[in-house]
Structure formats: structure tokens, C-alpha cells
Scaffold this motif. Structure first.
Motif, PDB file in Angstrom:
ATOM      1  N   VAL A  65       0.839  -1.198   0.000  1.00  0.00           N
ATOM      2  CA  VAL A  65       0.000   0.000   0.000  1.00  0.00           C
ATOM      3  C   VAL A  65       0.875   1.250   0.000  1.00  0.00           C
ATOM      4  O   VAL A  65       0.644   2.197  -0.761  1.00  0.00           O
ATOM      5  N   GLU A  66       1.938   1.214   0.823  1.00  0.00           N
ATOM      6  CA  GLU A  66       2.808   2.401   0.890  1.00  0.00           C
ATOM      7  C   GLU A  66       3.542   2.640  -0.421  1.00  0.00           C
ATOM      8  O   GLU A  66       3.680   3.787  -0.879  1.00  0.00           O
ATOM      9  N   GLU A  67       4.000   1.565  -1.034  1.00  0.00           N
ATOM     10  CA  GLU A  67       4.677   1.694  -2.345  1.00  0.00           C
ATOM     11  C   GLU A  67       3.734   2.306  -3.377  1.00  0.00           C
ATOM     12  O   GLU A  67       4.091   3.201  -4.140  1.00  0.00           O
ATOM     13  N   LYS A  68       2.525   1.794  -3.377  1.00  0.00           N
ATOM     14  CA  LYS A  68       1.532   2.266  -4.342  1.00  0.00           C
ATOM     15  C   LYS A  68       1.256   3.756  -4.127  1.00  0.00           C
ATOM     16  O   LYS A  68       1.223   4.538  -5.083  1.00  0.00           O
ATOM     17  N   LEU A  69       1.129   4.128  -2.845  1.00  0.00           N
ATOM     18  CA  LEU A  69       0.841   5.521  -2.519  1.00  0.00           C
ATOM     19  C   LEU A  69       1.980   6.432  -2.998  1.00  0.00           C
ATOM     20  O   LEU A  69       1.755   7.493  -3.597  1.00  0.00           O
ATOM     21  N   THR A  70       3.227   6.002  -2.772  1.00  0.00           N
ATOM     22  CA  THR A  70       4.378   6.805  -3.217  1.00  0.00           C
ATOM     23  C   THR A  70       4.355   6.969  -4.734  1.00  0.00           C
ATOM     24  O   THR A  70       4.613   8.055  -5.257  1.00  0.00           O
ATOM     25  N   SER A  71       4.049   5.880  -5.437  1.00  0.00           N
ATOM     26  CA  SER A  71       4.095   5.996  -6.899  1.00  0.00           C
ATOM     27  C   SER A  71       2.953   6.899  -7.402  1.00  0.00           C
ATOM     28  O   SER A  71       3.152   7.722  -8.287  1.00  0.00           O
ATOM     29  N   PHE A  72       1.775   6.782  -6.763  1.00  0.00           N
ATOM     30  CA  PHE A  72       0.685   7.697  -7.152  1.00  0.00           C
ATOM     31  C   PHE A  72       1.114   9.143  -6.954  1.00  0.00           C
ATOM     32  O   PHE A  72       0.885  10.010  -7.796  1.00  0.00           O
ATOM     33  N   GLN A  73       1.742   9.409  -5.805  1.00  0.00           N
ATOM     34  CA  GLN A  73       2.095  10.796  -5.502  1.00  0.00           C
ATOM     35  C   GLN A  73       3.141  11.340  -6.472  1.00  0.00           C
ATOM     36  O   GLN A  73       3.062  12.491  -6.901  1.00  0.00           O
ATOM     37  N   SER A  74       4.114  10.513  -6.850  1.00  0.00           N
ATOM     38  CA  SER A  74       5.137  11.052  -7.757  1.00  0.00           C
ATOM     39  C   SER A  74       4.562  11.298  -9.151  1.00  0.00           C
ATOM     40  O   SER A  74       4.939  12.253  -9.820  1.00  0.00           O
ATOM     41  N   ILE A  75       3.616  10.450  -9.565  1.00  0.00           N
ATOM     42  CA  ILE A  75       2.975  10.695 -10.872  1.00  0.00           C
ATOM     43  C   ILE A  75       2.179  11.999 -10.836  1.00  0.00           C
ATOM     44  O   ILE A  75       2.271  12.829 -11.749  1.00  0.00           O
ATOM     45  N   LEU A  76       1.462  12.207  -9.733  1.00  0.00           N
ATOM     46  CA  LEU A  76       0.690  13.453  -9.600  1.00  0.00           C
ATOM     47  C   LEU A  76       1.585  14.683  -9.615  1.00  0.00           C
ATOM     48  O   LEU A  76       1.306  15.680 -10.275  1.00  0.00           O
ATOM     49  N   GLU A  77       2.710  14.599  -8.896  1.00  0.00           N
ATOM     50  CA  GLU A  77       3.636  15.746  -8.848  1.00  0.00           C
ATOM     51  C   GLU A  77       4.191  16.063 -10.226  1.00  0.00           C
ATOM     52  O   GLU A  77       4.283  17.217 -10.630  1.00  0.00           O
ATOM     53  N   ALA A  78       4.563  15.006 -10.974  1.00  0.00           N
ATOM     54  CA  ALA A  78       5.106  15.227 -12.321  1.00  0.00           C
ATOM     55  C   ALA A  78       4.065  15.914 -13.196  1.00  0.00           C
ATOM     56  O   ALA A  78       4.368  16.846 -13.942  1.00  0.00           O
ATOM     57  N   ALA A  79       2.803  15.458 -13.085  1.00  0.00           N
ATOM     58  CA  ALA A  79       1.740  16.054 -13.900  1.00  0.00           C
ATOM     59  C   ALA A  79       1.559  17.522 -13.527  1.00  0.00           C
ATOM     60  O   ALA A  79       1.371  18.378 -14.391  1.00  0.00           O
ATOM     61  N   ALA A  83       2.052  20.801 -15.941  1.00  0.00           N
ATOM     62  CA  ALA A  83       0.970  21.778 -16.086  1.00  0.00           C
ATOM     63  C   ALA A  83       1.465  23.179 -15.731  1.00  0.00           C
ATOM     64  O   ALA A  83       1.039  24.173 -16.322  1.00  0.00           O
ATOM     65  N   ALA A  84       2.420  23.250 -14.786  1.00  0.00           N
ATOM     66  CA  ALA A  84       2.922  24.567 -14.368  1.00  0.00           C
ATOM     67  C   ALA A  84       4.053  25.051 -15.275  1.00  0.00           C
ATOM     68  O   ALA A  84       4.631  26.097 -15.052  1.00  0.00           O
ATOM     69  N   GLY A  85       4.396  24.284 -16.273  1.00  0.00           N
ATOM     70  CA  GLY A  85       5.398  24.724 -17.246  1.00  0.00           C
ATOM     71  C   GLY A  85       6.819  24.316 -16.913  1.00  0.00           C
ATOM     72  O   GLY A  85       7.775  24.828 -17.477  1.00  0.00           O
ATOM     73  N   GLY A  86       7.027  23.403 -16.041  1.00  0.00           N
ATOM     74  CA  GLY A  86       8.392  22.971 -15.776  1.00  0.00           C
ATOM     75  C   GLY A  86       8.418  22.074 -14.571  1.00  0.00           C
ATOM     76  O   GLY A  86       7.368  21.869 -13.988  1.00  0.00           O
ATOM     77  N   PRO A  87       9.497  21.503 -14.111  1.00  0.00           N
ATOM     78  CA  PRO A  87      10.752  21.479 -14.855  1.00  0.00           C
ATOM     79  C   PRO A  87      10.647  20.522 -16.050  1.00  0.00           C
ATOM     80  O   PRO A  87       9.948  19.536 -15.977  1.00  0.00           O
ATOM     81  N   VAL A  88      11.334  20.856 -17.100  1.00  0.00           N
ATOM     82  CA  VAL A  88      11.278  20.062 -18.326  1.00  0.00           C
ATOM     83  C   VAL A  88      12.650  19.448 -18.554  1.00  0.00           C
ATOM     84  O   VAL A  88      13.658  20.076 -18.277  1.00  0.00           O
ATOM     85  N   ASP A  89      12.659  18.242 -19.072  1.00  0.00           N
ATOM     86  CA  ASP A  89      13.936  17.594 -19.375  1.00  0.00           C
ATOM     87  C   ASP A  89      14.464  18.121 -20.708  1.00  0.00           C
ATOM     88  O   ASP A  89      14.009  17.730 -21.775  1.00  0.00           O
ATOM     89  N   LEU A  90      15.446  19.033 -20.597  1.00  0.00           N
ATOM     90  CA  LEU A  90      15.957  19.681 -21.815  1.00  0.00           C
ATOM     91  C   LEU A  90      16.807  18.750 -22.672  1.00  0.00           C
ATOM     92  O   LEU A  90      17.135  19.064 -23.802  1.00  0.00           O
ATOM     93  N   THR A  91      17.178  17.613 -22.112  1.00  0.00           N
ATOM     94  CA  THR A  91      18.012  16.694 -22.902  1.00  0.00           C
ATOM     95  C   THR A  91      17.158  15.762 -23.766  1.00  0.00           C
ATOM     96  O   THR A  91      17.694  15.028 -24.577  1.00  0.00           O
ATOM     97  N   LEU A  92      15.825  15.800 -23.588  1.00  0.00           N
ATOM     98  CA  LEU A  92      14.973  14.957 -24.436  1.00  0.00           C
ATOM     99  C   LEU A  92      15.097  15.395 -25.891  1.00  0.00           C
ATOM    100  O   LEU A  92      15.121  16.591 -26.168  1.00  0.00           O
ATOM    101  N   PRO A  93      15.166  14.447 -26.848  1.00  0.00           N
ATOM    102  CA  PRO A  93      15.197  14.871 -28.258  1.00  0.00           C
ATOM    103  C   PRO A  93      13.873  15.543 -28.637  1.00  0.00           C
ATOM    104  O   PRO A  93      12.817  15.104 -28.200  1.00  0.00           O
TER     105      PRO A  93
END
Ligand code: PHE
Length: 342
Positions: A65-79, A83-93
Motif C-alpha cells: 500500500v505504501e509503495e503504491k501511494l508513493t508511486s501515485f504521488q510522484s505521478i501526480l507531482e510530475a503532472a 501543467a505549471a510549465g516545468g521542470p522540463v527535461d531539456l536533454t529529451l530529443p
């Protein structure tokens, strides 16, 4: 009652995509009255010899349950970051972005303009919706001339009803506007879109593009016109090009002519493009009729001039070997991409 295994399966398959869903997942399993609290409370009811195994399984579920919760939270933070315009991975092609190309009509128009601007011509512009005066009357069209007919001209019905308004049938209307507002000497080109009520086919369309030209000064003669158009033809179709002028009729020029150039493809020998004549008709021209000069406020006793007009599609078809005029307005990228190199 759900078994421990059921809970494990549910946790593994759980999907939460919003903050609220993640929170309800957390409450369901980890709150004081949540599933894990209940399962731990059950411990005392388990037979002592099974307690150790039971405890291990509940712990295993808690870790999941704790692992799942951590992964949900990191996906939400990335989204939220995206949405807020960054941080963006500038090394992506970067995603490839194909470069567009100029339209063949634009390419030919620009070439015509560049040839004439080298000998002092300017570029003039005017409206596509014209009144009768600029499109016809000032240009010496007799009242009952067939070109005014509904057959050729798209008339526009006006609410007021009195004024005759139409889509211009040629850019000679711009010549009138230039003459009305400019004192000679005048050396100008009139590129633009024109409209004629014709059945659409491989050789005709209800709209096409023209470049017309006008040269007015003291003492301008037919010989000036011929030499100017010879210069243009050689720049456009090659240094060996010959021209020929055939008598013709336009209401606004006198004398009038059609100009042919030697076929660039067979060099005058005859081929299917020039229909085995060796010549290609490319423009109409002539000396501006004194009536037209007078209509536009220019003294015909002091000034004279010549005018010419050509269809851009026609020249583009000849230069690029395009057999169907409709291709120019269909916006098929497979056609348009072929001009990317120019
Ligand atoms: N306006 C004529 C046309 O559209 C072309 C032209 C222009 C002819 C100037 C002579 C002089 O067909």
C-alpha cells in the motif's frame, strides 16, 4: 469477508489519477479506521500458532500500500510540474517539425517581381472587391461589352442596390487606382488574385493569379514595350528566348498584342507542350488607350505608356510542367512539397 489475498490483488490493480482518488486510497487502507488498522486489530483473534504468518502477510500488504501511494504521488507531482510549465527535461530529443515550403504560385510571382524591380518597377496593391468604374468603365469597356456579362463576372448584390460591385476580373483595376493617385512617371506591377465565372477544369478556374504591369512617362513607345518584355522573357525563360507579338484586342490598349515566347522545352522545334508550334502564349499587352489615361486624370497629349498582364498559373504550369491547374489550389502537401528546394 475479503481475504488478505483479495486485498493484495486490489491494491496491485488500484488506479488513482487525481489528488482526491489518491487521498481516498490512503484513507481506505491507512487511516485509523482503515483496512490495515482492522487487519492488525484482528491479530488477537488469530490462533497463536498462525499469528506470526498472519502478521507477516498483513505487513506485506502494508508495504505494498505504501509503495503504491508513493508511486501515485510522484505521478501526480510530475503532472503538476508539466501543467505549471516545468521542470522540463531539456536533454529529451525534440519532436521533429517539418519545414514548410513556398507555394509554386508565390515562387513564380516573386520571380516575376524580382525581374521587373531590377529595372525600376514598384509593386502596387488594390482590393479584390471592385466597383464597376475601376474594373470596367475607366478601362474603356463599352457599356455592352461581353466581359461585363454575368458569364464572366461575379457580381455582388449590394443592399443599397444602386452601385455595381464585383470580384475583380483582372488586376487592371489596380492600374486605374495607381494612375488616379500617382503623377507620371509610373512604373509599377500589380500582382493579385482575380475571379472569373468559368467552369472549373484542368485549364481554367473560377479564380487565378495575375501580374500586370504599367509604364507611363513622356515619350514611351511600342518599342520600349517590346524591349522591356524581351528582357523579361529572357530573364524568365532563358537567354536564347525569342518573342513574337500578334495583333489582338483589349478595350484599354491600342494597339494591343498577345505575346508569345519560344517554347523553353523544345527550343522552338515543336513539342506537345507548345502543340508543335514552337511558341507559347504568355501575356496580353499594348499601349494604354488615350481614353484610359484621360479617365484617370493623365494628359494623353503629354504622356503615353504601355501595359501588360500575365497569368501566374499559366507560367507556373509551363515552368514546372504541371498539367492540371486545379493542383495549385487543392493544398495537397504531396504536390506542394516538391517545391521545397526552391
Ligand atoms: N487585363 C488583361 C486580362 O486580364 C491583360 C492585359 C493587361 C492586357 C494589360 C493588356 C494590357 O486579360
Amino acid at each position: 469477508m475479503s481475504t488478505l489475498q483479495d486485498h493484495l490483488t486490489e491494491v496491485e490493480g488500484y488506479i488513482a489519477t487525481t489528488k482526491e482518488e489518491v487521498e481516498s486510497f490512503r484513507l481506505k487502507y491507512l487511516s485509523k479506521k482503515g483496512i490495515l488498522a482492522d487487519l492488525f486489530a484482528e491479530m488477537k483473534n488469530i490462533a497463536p500458532d498462525q499469528r506470526k504468518e498472519y502478521g507477516q502477510q498483513v505487513n506485506e500488504l502494508k508495504v505494498k500500500v505504501e509503495e503504491k501511494l508513493t508511486s501515485f504521488q510522484s505521478i501526480l507531482e510530475a503532472a503538476e510540474d508539466v501543467a505549471a510549465g516545468g521542470p522540463v527535461d531539456l536533454t529529451l530529443p525534440a519532436a521533429p517539425m517539418p519545414i514548410g515550403s513556398r507555394h509554386p504560385i508565390t515562387l513564380i510571382r516573386n520571380r516575376i517581381i524580382s525581374i521587373f524591380t531590377r529595372i525600376g518597377f514598384t509593386v502596387s496593391d488594390g482590393p479584390e472587391i471592385e466597383d464597376d468604374w475601376h474594373n470596367f468603365t475607366a478601362l474603356n469597356f463599352p457599356e455592352n461589352h461581353p466581359a461585363r456579362d454575368m458569364q464572366d463576372t461575379f457580381f455582388i448584390e449590394m443592399k443599397s442596390g444602386s452601385q455595381s460591385v464585383a470580384l475583380r476580373t483582372h488586376t487592371s483595376s489596380v492600374q486605374v487606382r495607381v494612375m488616379e493617385t500617382t503623377k507620371p512617371p509610373i512604373r509599377s506591377l500589380m500582382p493579385g488574385r482575380v475571379f472569373r465565372n468559368e467552369a472549373i477544369s484542368a485549364r481554367a478556374h473560377c479564380f487565378f493569379h495575375q501580374v500586370e504591369g504599367l509604364y507611363i512617362d513622356e515619350g514611351v513607345t511600342f518599342a520600349d514595350m517590346k524591349q522591356t518584355l524581351l528582357y523579361f522573357s529572357r530573364e524568365m525563360f532563358g537567354a536564347e528566348t525569342q518573342i513574337r507579338l500578334r495583333p489582338s484586342y483589349f478595350p484599354f490598349t491600342e494597339p494591343s498584342a498577345e505575346m508569345d515566347v519560344t517554347c523553353e522545352i523544345c527550343k522552338g522545334k515543336g513539342c506537345n507542350v507548345c502543340k508543335y508550334t514552337g511558341w507559347l502564349e504568355i501575356m496580353g499587352c499594348g499601349m494604354v488607350d488615350p481614353n484610359v489615361l484621360r479617365n484617370c486624370g493623365i494628359d494623353p497629349d503629354k504622356y503615353s505608356g504601355f501595359a501588360f498582364g500575365m497569368g501566374i498559373e499559366r507560367i507556373a504550369m509551363l515552368k514546372y510542367g504541371v498539367k492540371d491547374l486545379r493542383l495549385f489550389s487543392e493544398n495537397d502537401v504531396r504536390f506542394l512539397r516538391q517545391f521545397a528546394a526552391e
